[in-house]
Write a protein that holds these residues in place. Structure first.
Motif, PDB file in Angstrom:
ATOM      1  N   ASP A 114       0.807  -1.216   0.000  1.00  0.00           N
ATOM      2  CA  ASP A 114       0.000   0.000   0.000  1.00  0.00           C
ATOM      3  C   ASP A 114       0.845   1.273   0.000  1.00  0.00           C
ATOM      4  OD1 ASP A 114       1.025  -0.247   2.541  1.00  0.00           O
ATOM      5  OD2 ASP A 114      -0.858   0.135   3.588  1.00  0.00           O
ATOM      6  N   LYS A 115       2.143   1.155  -0.325  1.00  0.00           N
ATOM      7  CA  LYS A 115       3.035   2.305  -0.352  1.00  0.00           C
ATOM      8  C   LYS A 115       3.274   2.750  -1.788  1.00  0.00           C
ATOM      9  CE  LYS A 115       7.656   3.925   0.963  1.00  0.00           C
ATOM     10  NZ  LYS A 115       8.984   3.564   1.525  1.00  0.00           N
ATOM     11  N   LEU A 116       3.090   4.034  -2.032  1.00  0.00           N
ATOM     12  CA  LEU A 116       3.349   4.611  -3.349  1.00  0.00           C
ATOM     13  C   LEU A 116       4.859   4.778  -3.520  1.00  0.00           C
ATOM     14  CD1 LEU A 116       2.043   5.866  -5.902  1.00  0.00           C
ATOM     15  CD2 LEU A 116       2.058   8.059  -4.680  1.00  0.00           C
ATOM     16  N   VAL A 117       5.454   4.064  -4.491  1.00  0.00           N
ATOM     17  CA  VAL A 117       6.912   4.061  -4.638  1.00  0.00           C
ATOM     18  C   VAL A 117       7.383   4.608  -5.981  1.00  0.00           C
ATOM     19  CG1 VAL A 117       7.280   2.197  -2.988  1.00  0.00           C
ATOM     20  CG2 VAL A 117       6.886   1.640  -5.413  1.00  0.00           C
ATOM     21  N   GLY A 118       6.476   4.977  -6.843  1.00  0.00           N
ATOM     22  CA  GLY A 118       6.857   5.542  -8.126  1.00  0.00           C
ATOM     23  C   GLY A 118       5.625   6.012  -8.864  1.00  0.00           C
ATOM     24  N   GLY A 119       5.832   6.864  -9.860  1.00  0.00           N
ATOM     25  CA  GLY A 119       4.685   7.321 -10.628  1.00  0.00           C
ATOM     26  C   GLY A 119       5.009   8.500 -11.517  1.00  0.00           C
ATOM     27  N   LEU A 120       4.013   8.922 -12.249  1.00  0.00           N
ATOM     28  CA  LEU A 120       4.142  10.063 -13.145  1.00  0.00           C
ATOM     29  C   LEU A 120       2.766  10.682 -13.334  1.00  0.00           C
ATOM     30  CD1 LEU A 120       2.846   9.070 -16.090  1.00  0.00           C
ATOM     31  CD2 LEU A 120       5.023   7.870 -16.236  1.00  0.00           C
ATOM     32  N   TYR A 121       2.749  11.893 -13.878  1.00  0.00           N
ATOM     33  CA  TYR A 121       1.473  12.520 -14.233  1.00  0.00           C
ATOM     34  C   TYR A 121       1.674  13.345 -15.496  1.00  0.00           C
ATOM     35  CZ  TYR A 121       3.006  17.124 -12.567  1.00  0.00           C
ATOM     36  OH  TYR A 121       3.663  18.318 -12.408  1.00  0.00           O
ATOM     37  N   GLY A 122       0.564  13.639 -16.150  1.00  0.00           N
ATOM     38  CA  GLY A 122       0.622  14.431 -17.364  1.00  0.00           C
ATOM     39  C   GLY A 122      -0.761  14.763 -17.862  1.00  0.00           C
ATOM     40  N   VAL A 123      -0.823  15.350 -19.039  1.00  0.00           N
ATOM     41  CA  VAL A 123      -2.055  15.874 -19.611  1.00  0.00           C
ATOM     42  C   VAL A 123      -2.339  15.161 -20.925  1.00  0.00           C
ATOM     43  CG1 VAL A 123      -3.202  17.953 -20.501  1.00  0.00           C
ATOM     44  CG2 VAL A 123      -1.652  18.118 -18.540  1.00  0.00           C
ATOM     45  N   MET A 124      -3.579  14.717 -21.103  1.00  0.00           N
ATOM     46  CA  MET A 124      -3.984  14.122 -22.371  1.00  0.00           C
ATOM     47  C   MET A 124      -4.479  15.215 -23.307  1.00  0.00           C
ATOM     48  SD  MET A 124      -3.454  10.865 -22.615  1.00  0.00           S
ATOM     49  CE  MET A 124      -4.341  10.636 -24.153  1.00  0.00           C
ATOM     50  N   VAL A 125      -3.916  15.235 -24.508  1.00  0.00           N
ATOM     51  CA  VAL A 125      -4.397  16.113 -25.571  1.00  0.00           C
ATOM     52  C   VAL A 125      -4.874  15.199 -26.690  1.00  0.00           C
ATOM     53  CG1 VAL A 125      -3.843  17.975 -27.161  1.00  0.00           C
ATOM     54  CG2 VAL A 125      -2.750  17.899 -24.918  1.00  0.00           C
ATOM     55  N   GLY A 126      -6.157  14.928 -26.722  1.00  0.00           N
ATOM     56  CA  GLY A 126      -6.669  13.924 -27.638  1.00  0.00           C
ATOM     57  C   GLY A 126      -6.127  12.563 -27.244  1.00  0.00           C
ATOM     58  N   SER A 127      -5.346  11.953 -28.134  1.00  0.00           N
ATOM     59  CA  SER A 127      -4.739  10.649 -27.837  1.00  0.00           C
ATOM     60  C   SER A 127      -3.241  10.746 -27.591  1.00  0.00           C
ATOM     61  CB  SER A 127      -5.013   9.662 -28.985  1.00  0.00           C
ATOM     62  OG  SER A 127      -4.458  10.132 -30.202  1.00  0.00           O
ATOM     63  N   LEU A 128      -2.735  11.963 -27.404  1.00  0.00           N
ATOM     64  CA  LEU A 128      -1.318  12.185 -27.093  1.00  0.00           C
ATOM     65  C   LEU A 128      -1.175  12.496 -25.613  1.00  0.00           C
ATOM     66  CD1 LEU A 128       1.678  12.735 -27.956  1.00  0.00           C
ATOM     67  CD2 LEU A 128       0.975  15.112 -28.352  1.00  0.00           C
ATOM     68  N   PHE A 129      -0.297  11.766 -24.925  1.00  0.00           N
ATOM     69  CA  PHE A 129      -0.050  12.018 -23.511  1.00  0.00           C
ATOM     70  C   PHE A 129       1.143  12.950 -23.380  1.00  0.00           C
ATOM     71  CE2 PHE A 129       1.490  11.322 -19.234  1.00  0.00           C
ATOM     72  CZ  PHE A 129       0.332  11.140 -18.491  1.00  0.00           C
ATOM     73  N   CYS A 130       0.933  14.088 -22.729  1.00  0.00           N
ATOM     74  CA  CYS A 130       1.995  15.070 -22.504  1.00  0.00           C
ATOM     75  C   CYS A 130       2.492  14.920 -21.075  1.00  0.00           C
ATOM     76  CB  CYS A 130       1.481  16.483 -22.753  1.00  0.00           C
ATOM     77  SG  CYS A 130       0.876  16.761 -24.426  1.00  0.00           S
ATOM     78  N   GLY A 131       3.608  14.229 -20.904  1.00  0.00           N
ATOM     79  CA  GLY A 131       4.126  13.963 -19.579  1.00  0.00           C
ATOM     80  C   GLY A 131       4.682  15.217 -18.925  1.00  0.00           C
ATOM     81  N   GLU A 132       4.465  15.332 -17.624  1.00  0.00           N
ATOM     82  CA  GLU A 132       4.924  16.486 -16.874  1.00  0.00           C
ATOM     83  C   GLU A 132       6.088  16.151 -15.947  1.00  0.00           C
ATOM     84  OE1 GLU A 132       4.219  19.906 -16.536  1.00  0.00           O
ATOM     85  OE2 GLU A 132       3.498  19.519 -18.548  1.00  0.00           O
ATOM     86  N   SER A 133       5.955  15.136 -15.126  1.00  0.00           N
ATOM     87  CA  SER A 133       7.018  14.802 -14.195  1.00  0.00           C
ATOM     88  C   SER A 133       6.818  13.374 -13.708  1.00  0.00           C
ATOM     89  CB  SER A 133       7.019  15.774 -13.012  1.00  0.00           C
ATOM     90  OG  SER A 133       8.158  15.575 -12.183  1.00  0.00           O
ATOM     91  N   MET A 134       7.891  12.808 -13.119  1.00  0.00           N
ATOM     92  CA  MET A 134       7.836  11.450 -12.586  1.00  0.00           C
ATOM     93  C   MET A 134       8.730  11.376 -11.359  1.00  0.00           C
ATOM     94  SD  MET A 134      10.189   9.424 -15.387  1.00  0.00           S
ATOM     95  CE  MET A 134       9.451  10.287 -16.776  1.00  0.00           C
ATOM     96  N   PHE A 135       8.589  10.295 -10.592  1.00  0.00           N
ATOM     97  CA  PHE A 135       9.427  10.113  -9.421  1.00  0.00           C
ATOM     98  C   PHE A 135       9.601   8.619  -9.164  1.00  0.00           C
ATOM     99  CE2 PHE A 135       5.394   9.301  -7.477  1.00  0.00           C
ATOM    100  CZ  PHE A 135       5.655   8.500  -6.373  1.00  0.00           C
ATOM    101  N   ASN A 136      10.613   8.284  -8.398  1.00  0.00           N
ATOM    102  CA  ASN A 136      10.759   6.904  -7.928  1.00  0.00           C
ATOM    103  C   ASN A 136      11.372   6.888  -6.535  1.00  0.00           C
ATOM    104  OD1 ASN A 136      13.243   7.200 -10.113  1.00  0.00           O
ATOM    105  ND2 ASN A 136      13.888   6.238  -8.204  1.00  0.00           N
ATOM    106  N   LEU A 137      10.845   6.013  -5.699  1.00  0.00           N
ATOM    107  CA  LEU A 137      11.385   5.793  -4.364  1.00  0.00           C
ATOM    108  C   LEU A 137      12.073   4.449  -4.256  1.00  0.00           C
ATOM    109  CD1 LEU A 137       8.463   7.163  -2.152  1.00  0.00           C
ATOM    110  CD2 LEU A 137      10.437   8.389  -3.083  1.00  0.00           C
ATOM    111  N   LEU A 138      11.907   3.612  -5.268  1.00  0.00           N
ATOM    112  CA  LEU A 138      12.624   2.352  -5.402  1.00  0.00           C
ATOM    113  C   LEU A 138      13.277   2.329  -6.774  1.00  0.00           C
ATOM    114  CD1 LEU A 138      10.149  -0.335  -3.938  1.00  0.00           C
ATOM    115  CD2 LEU A 138      12.259   0.518  -2.892  1.00  0.00           C
ATOM    116  N   PRO A 139      14.365   1.568  -6.953  1.00  0.00           N
ATOM    117  CA  PRO A 139      15.041   1.550  -8.247  1.00  0.00           C
ATOM    118  C   PRO A 139      14.094   1.180  -9.390  1.00  0.00           C
ATOM    119  CG  PRO A 139      16.386   0.461  -6.591  1.00  0.00           C
ATOM    120  CD  PRO A 139      15.068   0.737  -5.945  1.00  0.00           C
ATOM    121  N   ASP A 140      14.162   1.953 -10.459  1.00  0.00           N
ATOM    122  CA  ASP A 140      13.480   1.675 -11.725  1.00  0.00           C
ATOM    123  C   ASP A 140      11.978   1.899 -11.697  1.00  0.00           C
ATOM    124  OD1 ASP A 140      15.867   0.947 -13.053  1.00  0.00           O
ATOM    125  OD2 ASP A 140      15.712  -1.107 -12.302  1.00  0.00           O
TER     126      ASP A 140
END
Length: 241
Positions: free
Chosen positions: A142-168
């Motif tokens: 139940d621990k959040l260890v990685g992820g990303l967020y971004g904006v959908m423009v139609g069917s194109l995903f525009c990534g904004e940022s990501m993080f990781n707390l465990l390798p990879d």
């Protein structure tokens, strides 16, 4: 040397034409305005994004070169599959958008601050609540260890940022995102500016004009809202690089 920038006004969400973007610093187009949902969506639909630090005015950019991941360019290799099994990882979409943004906003070891300021977090949370911005989460139990967020423009995903707390786990978030996208869309991911991490993963660079042509092709191809319903997702572990 002084830099002249057009200053945006609150009642008009339009932007100057992209050919007026500066070459130094590359892509700087305008300043001011606001981070309203209509302005942000108009920006992304026209190859523009906000990027500024705490002491700057609100700055808008459209760089001459973009970093993108082409369809099928992000795949699980043996190392990534091993990490999934080793750490017993699982994945979700839109389960913890605000938490993902908060982790992304945390300063890195080599940074003094963050560009994901509180007003940016509030603005993108509004995009999320209106169905335009999405997150991909990596969990260990139940621990959040990685992820990303971004904006959908139609069917194109525009990534904004990501993080990781465990390798990879940032890499795995990108792989999971592209697999999820390719269920309903070609799978292109815009990463805005190239950096060594993205290029090592297989990102390619394209010129602004080519990126704008891609936007024109995909921005009207909407994904169903149900595709981004908050839920756990499963990676295809048979795909190998």
């Amino acid at each position: 040397m002084a830099i002249y920038l057009p200053e945006l006004v609150a009642h008009d969400v339009s932007f100057p034409p992209l050919h007026r973007a500066l070459t130094e610093p590359d892509g700087l187009l305008a300043m001011g305005g606001d981070l309203s949902v209509p302005r942000l969506m108009n920006a992304y639909a026209n190859a523009i994004f906000p990027w500024f630090s705490d002491e700057d005015p609100l700055l808008w950019w459209s760089p001459s070169v973009r970093a993108v991941f082409a369809p099928n360019s992000l795949q699980l290799n043996r190392t990534l599959r091993k990490q999934i099994r080793r750490y017993k990882l699982h994945f979700s979409v839109n389960y913890a958008f605000a938490k993902v943004m908060s982790h992304c906003a945390a300063p890195r070891a080599t940074q003094l601050g963050t560009w994901i300021l509180p007003q940016m977090q509030q603005a993108y949370l509004q995009l999320h609540l209106q169905g335009h911005a999405h997150s991909l989460e990596v969990w260990q139990e139940d621990k959040l260890v990685g992820g990303l967020y971004g904006v959908m423009v139609g069917s194109l995903f525009c990534g904004e940022s990501m993080f990781n707390l465990l390798p990879d786990t940032a890499k795995l978030a990108l792989v999971a995102l592209q697999q999820h996208l390719q269920q309903k869309a070609p799978g292109w991911i815009d990463c805005q500016l190239p950096n060594p991490f993205l290029m090592q993963l297989g990102a390619q660079t394209i010129e602004r004009d080519d990126y704008c042509a891609m936007l024109q092709l995909y921005r009207c191809q909407l994904l169903p809202l149900s595709h981004w319903q908050a839920r756990h997702i499963t990676l295809d572990m048979t795909i190998d690089a």
